[in-house]
Design an enzyme around this catalytic site. Structure first.
Site, PDB file in Angstrom:
ATOM      1  N   CYS A 160       0.877  -1.165   0.000  1.00  0.00           N
ATOM      2  CA  CYS A 160       0.000   0.000   0.000  1.00  0.00           C
ATOM      3  C   CYS A 160       0.920   1.222   0.000  1.00  0.00           C
ATOM      4  O   CYS A 160       2.028   1.154  -0.527  1.00  0.00           O
ATOM      5  CB  CYS A 160      -0.945  -0.026   1.203  1.00  0.00           C
ATOM      6  SG  CYS A 160      -0.109  -0.042   2.787  1.00  0.00           S
ATOM      7  N   ALA A 161       0.506   2.298   0.608  1.00  0.00           N
ATOM      8  CA  ALA A 161       1.355   3.490   0.640  1.00  0.00           C
ATOM      9  C   ALA A 161       2.494   3.330   1.642  1.00  0.00           C
ATOM     10  O   ALA A 161       3.641   3.635   1.355  1.00  0.00           O
ATOM     11  CB  ALA A 161       0.526   4.726   0.973  1.00  0.00           C
TER      12      ALA A 161
END
Length: 138
Positions: free
Chosen positions: A95-96
């Site tokens: 993800c981020a």
């Protein structure tokens, strides 16, 4: 024994730091492999690992790991079937920053996937390591 009594704070510090190291070691060995960007690249190249981006559509459109499959975390339970054909291959989720992908790893583990890895630091660390980012739509 006299040394420990006179220097109890050093002994306590040594015990606390040793406990923290042991905790960290056990946490990272709990079947939930955490990979650095370089380790992830090696796994992709050597074992044909599948990369899965669990971020939202807007984040994915701004840039993603090249050839990453996009399965947002909110849709993962419903779309797990799309990943079934890759069950025998390593899956690298990101993800981020690595938090949402850790949740995705846990969900897929419950669904019977075994070769699961979380990209440490997510796309942020991937970019910091100088790894390529694609903006192509898949």
């Amino acid at each position: 024994m006299e040394f420990l009594q006179q220097n109890w704070y050093w002994a306590a510090l040594a015990a606390a730091s040793g406990s923290w190291l042991l905790f960290d070691f056990v946490r990272n060995q709990g079947g939930q492999g955490v990979l650095s960007p370089v380790e992830a690249t090696l796994l992709i190249n050597r074992e044909d690992a599948i990369v899965v981006d669990v971020r939202d559509q807007g984040e994915y459109a701004q840039g993603h790991v090249p050839n990453a499959r996009h399965v947002p975390l909110a849709e993962l339970a419903r779309r797990t079937g799309e990943l079934e054909k890759f069950k025998s291959r390593p899956l690298i989720l990101y993800c981020a920053s690595g938090a949402r992908s850790a949740s995705a790893v846990a969900q897929l583990k419950k669904a019977g996937f075994e070769k699961l890895y979380n990209l440490r630091g997510g796309l942020i660390e991937w970019e910091k390591a100088g790894q390529p980012v694609s903006r192509k739509r898949k």
